[in-house]
Write a protein that holds these residues in place. Structure first.
Motif, PDB file in Angstrom:
ATOM      1  N   PHE A 167       2.958 -13.716   2.013  1.00  0.00           N
ATOM      2  CA  PHE A 167       2.120 -13.828   0.691  1.00  0.00           C
ATOM      3  C   PHE A 167       1.098 -12.524   0.940  1.00  0.00           C
ATOM      4  N   ARG A 168       0.516 -12.689   2.073  1.00  0.00           N
ATOM      5  CA  ARG A 168      -0.605 -11.755   2.277  1.00  0.00           C
ATOM      6  C   ARG A 168       0.021 -10.713   2.306  1.00  0.00           C
ATOM      7  N   ASP A 169       1.112 -10.147   3.001  1.00  0.00           N
ATOM      8  CA  ASP A 169       1.704  -8.794   2.978  1.00  0.00           C
ATOM      9  C   ASP A 169       2.091  -8.416   1.816  1.00  0.00           C
ATOM     10  N   LEU A 170       2.506  -9.133   0.810  1.00  0.00           N
ATOM     11  CA  LEU A 170       2.973  -8.684  -0.655  1.00  0.00           C
ATOM     12  C   LEU A 170       1.414  -8.365  -1.340  1.00  0.00           C
ATOM     13  N   ASN A 171       0.473  -8.877  -1.296  1.00  0.00           N
ATOM     14  CA  ASN A 171      -0.696  -8.628  -1.833  1.00  0.00           C
ATOM     15  C   ASN A 171      -1.177  -7.430  -1.237  1.00  0.00           C
ATOM     16  N   ILE A 172      -1.261  -7.341  -0.179  1.00  0.00           N
ATOM     17  CA  ILE A 172      -1.810  -6.197   0.579  1.00  0.00           C
ATOM     18  C   ILE A 172      -0.976  -4.922   0.056  1.00  0.00           C
ATOM     19  N   ALA A 173       0.527  -5.147   0.101  1.00  0.00           N
ATOM     20  CA  ALA A 173       1.204  -4.048  -0.341  1.00  0.00           C
ATOM     21  C   ALA A 173       1.044  -3.627  -1.670  1.00  0.00           C
ATOM     22  N   PHE A 174       0.795  -4.444  -2.634  1.00  0.00           N
ATOM     23  CA  PHE A 174       0.158  -4.188  -3.957  1.00  0.00           C
ATOM     24  C   PHE A 174      -0.880  -3.129  -4.010  1.00  0.00           C
ATOM     25  N   ALA A 175      -1.913  -3.442  -3.293  1.00  0.00           N
ATOM     26  CA  ALA A 175      -3.039  -2.847  -3.309  1.00  0.00           C
ATOM     27  C   ALA A 175      -3.057  -1.492  -2.714  1.00  0.00           C
ATOM     28  N   ASN A 176      -2.258  -1.244  -1.453  1.00  0.00           N
ATOM     29  CA  ASN A 176      -1.758  -0.092  -0.715  1.00  0.00           C
ATOM     30  C   ASN A 176      -0.989   0.730  -1.775  1.00  0.00           C
ATOM     31  N   GLU A 177      -0.111   0.096  -2.349  1.00  0.00           N
ATOM     32  CA  GLU A 177       1.041   1.218  -3.409  1.00  0.00           C
ATOM     33  C   GLU A 177       0.183   1.713  -4.671  1.00  0.00           C
ATOM     34  N   LEU A 178      -0.827   0.698  -5.081  1.00  0.00           N
ATOM     35  CA  LEU A 178      -1.799   1.321  -6.161  1.00  0.00           C
ATOM     36  C   LEU A 178      -2.653   2.479  -5.910  1.00  0.00           C
ATOM     37  N   SER A 179      -3.248   2.425  -4.598  1.00  0.00           N
ATOM     38  CA  SER A 179      -3.956   3.486  -4.020  1.00  0.00           C
ATOM     39  C   SER A 179      -3.076   4.780  -3.676  1.00  0.00           C
ATOM     40  N   VAL A 180      -2.132   4.783  -3.589  1.00  0.00           N
ATOM     41  CA  VAL A 180      -1.092   5.754  -3.318  1.00  0.00           C
ATOM     42  C   VAL A 180      -0.945   6.444  -4.893  1.00  0.00           C
ATOM     43  N   ILE A 181      -0.647   5.533  -5.637  1.00  0.00           N
ATOM     44  CA  ILE A 181      -0.321   5.803  -7.328  1.00  0.00           C
ATOM     45  C   ILE A 181      -1.719   6.507  -7.926  1.00  0.00           C
TER      46      ILE A 181
END
Length: 292
Positions: A167-181
């Protein structure tokens, strides 16, 4: 606290197993990264070695609790390994409630830097291979746990720990992907997240250079290992977070290159890069990484 426990005789360390009424297994469960396979699998060698090494000491009524984060079904494997080593005893995977030995799974749930408090105050999920196994483990943990002890099956307890970290990994991934976008669209990531989080039901995390620590970057793979076809989102989140460090380094290379273009006489020694947040959580050991 350690000194007091040792001097009073409540705690001592040894390199040889000793007879006991309860055994807690807390050993590493790293993953095996095969070069030809994209997904990673858990290395259960440490758990197997620990289980077999204590087998000669077991007696009727003993309790064994696994605390290591493990793939679903690992607690059952412990019962099988021990049954092979001690055919004179019965074990819950084969003899159920009538078994001589009790085996359960109870994952730790502590925050590095605040371990002593959370070890006592946090709720604990306890999953036995049988009801009697769960109850025996509950009796042990209630000696020191002030939080609630929640009883379930071993498989559910194993999956609970993996789910928490995934769950933590998924939420972190969303934030990290947002930063790339946002970088590609020339949008300030921090401002965007701050504005989006003004929604009463939105709480986006802060992006970073991947995922820190030794749990979140490993544990989701154990779910993927168990159900590779069904865990598409979990695998994708791992891929996103695993790629983020390289993306950050690429961004840094661009910045350094621009500095050199603007300052033709500069060398690497003329440029200072400040790395903030070398540890993945406050008040824990320093983690050194070579960035350049």
């Amino acid at each position: 606290m350690v000194q007091k426990a040792v001097s009073s005789g409540y705690l001592h360390a040894t390199t040889k197993h000793q007879s006991a009424d309860a055994f807690l297994i807390a050993v590493p469960t790293p993953f095996i990264e095969e070069s030809k396979v994209k997904d990673k699998k858990a290395d259960l060698g440490y758990i197997e070695a620990a289980s077999k090494s204590l087998a000669p000491l077991l007696k009727i009524g003993d309790l064994i609790v696994l605390e290591s984060t493990s793939p679903v079904g690992t607690t059952e494997k412990i019962s099988e390994w021990l049954a092979e080593a001690r055919p004179d005893l019965t074990f819950p995977h084969a003899d159920g409630e009538l078994s001589d030995i009790r085996i359960a799974y109870c994952p730790e749930r502590v925050l590095p830097g605040n371990v002593l408090h959370e070890l006592v105050e946090n709720d604990r999920v306890i999953g036995g291979l049988t009801k009697k196994c769960s109850e025996a483990a509950e009796s042990l943990y209630k000696i020191f746990v002030r939080g609630e002890c929640l009883l379930t099956t071993a498989r559910t307890a194993e999956m609970s720990k993996l789910t928490e970290n995934s769950f933590r990994d998924l939420n972190i991934a969303f934030a990290n992907e947002l930063s790339v976008i946002c970088s590609k669209l020339n949008i300030n990531t921090w401002e965007l997240i701050s504005l989006a989080n003004r929604h009463p039901r939105v709480n986006i995390l802060q992006p970073g250079a991947g995922v820190g620590g030794h749990c979140i970057a490993v544990d989701p793979w154990f779910i993927v290992q168990s159900c590779p076809a069904e865990s598409r989102l979990i695998r994708t989140a791992r891929d996103v977070n695993d790629c983020k460090p390289e993306w950050v380094l690429n961004q840094l290379e661009v910045i350094l290159k621009n500095i050199r273009v603007k300052n033709p006489g500069y060398t690497s020694r003329d440029i200072t890069v400040a790395c903030l947040g070398i540890t993945f959580k406050p008040n824990i050991d320093y983690l050194e990484r070579v960035l350049l």
